[in-house]
Motif scaffolding. Structure first.
Motif: not given
Length: 210
Positions: A169-192
């Motif tokens: 559930d936490g992993i899905a939460l991270v993906n939702r937050q990244i999606g919301d931020h990017v869709n609002a015009g933000g950008a993300v760099l991530l390592t995994t």
């Protein structure tokens, strides 16, 4: 006749970016761009410099060489700090403060329109408002750090191992937050590390070699 509008400058552009420690090269030279509304996954083995790159872009370490342009302007460490939100291996909040107090501080710092209580609910920590951060589990502390991201006004998120210590559930939460931020015009760099399903956003890769 009106001339066609030029393409907007990328949110982030790095030219010849290098970092060395004790005269030993860690990464670089790197040339890449990150447009608003997109994300980059930084790949590479242990020692390739993934965390170091994010810390340089967060303004926490000085680059050895190269230029960083942010929103079309050449910037220094101070301006990178102002324009980025960094989530590292450590939570980054005050262990002796409650979950709510930590978020109240962040909300005041960024003049956030989102209420701290709502941010806690969004990350699944409703009911933990008065719990000291030091008494939260590793996964709960990661969720609290994710709530702090939600309160930040920074257009660029730098996420170092954001899925660590989280359940499905936490992993899905991270993906939702990244999606919301990017869709609002933000950008993300991530390592995994590990095989995680990437968030459903325009995603590029940047591979570092040790």
């Amino acid at each position: 006749m009106n001339s066609p509008a030029s393409d907007p400058a990328p949110l982030l552009e790095c030219r010849g970016l290098c970092f060395s420690r004790n005269e030993e090269p860690i990464f670089g030279p790197l040339d890449f761009t990150l447009a608003a509304g997109t994300a980059i996954q930084v790949l590479g083995g242990n020692g390739a410099g993934k965390t170091t790159l994010l810390r340089v872009l967060a303004g926490l370490l000085p680059a050895s060489q190269g230029e960083v342009h942010f929103q079309g302007r050449s910037v220094d460490q101070q301006h990178l700090v102002q324009g980025t939100a960094f989530l590292g291996h450590l939570p980054g909040h005050k262990a002796d403060l409650s979950a709510l107090e930590n978020l109240q501080f962040t909300a005041a710092l960024h003049a956030s329109a989102l209420a701290p209580e709502a941010a806690l609910t969004d990350v699944g920590l409703a009911g933990f408002e008065q719990q000291q951060a030091r008494r939260l589990s590793a996964g709960q502390n990661k969720r609290l750090a994710l709530a702090r991201l939600r309160l930040s006004a920074a257009p660029l998120w730098l996420l170092d191992e954001p899925y660590a210590n989280l359940d499905r559930d936490g992993i899905a939460l991270v993906n939702r937050q990244i999606g919301d931020h990017v869709n609002a015009g933000g950008a993300v760099l991530l390592t995994t590390h590990g095989a995680y399903a990437p968030p459903p956003v325009p995603m590029h890769t940047l591979e570092l070699r040790a």
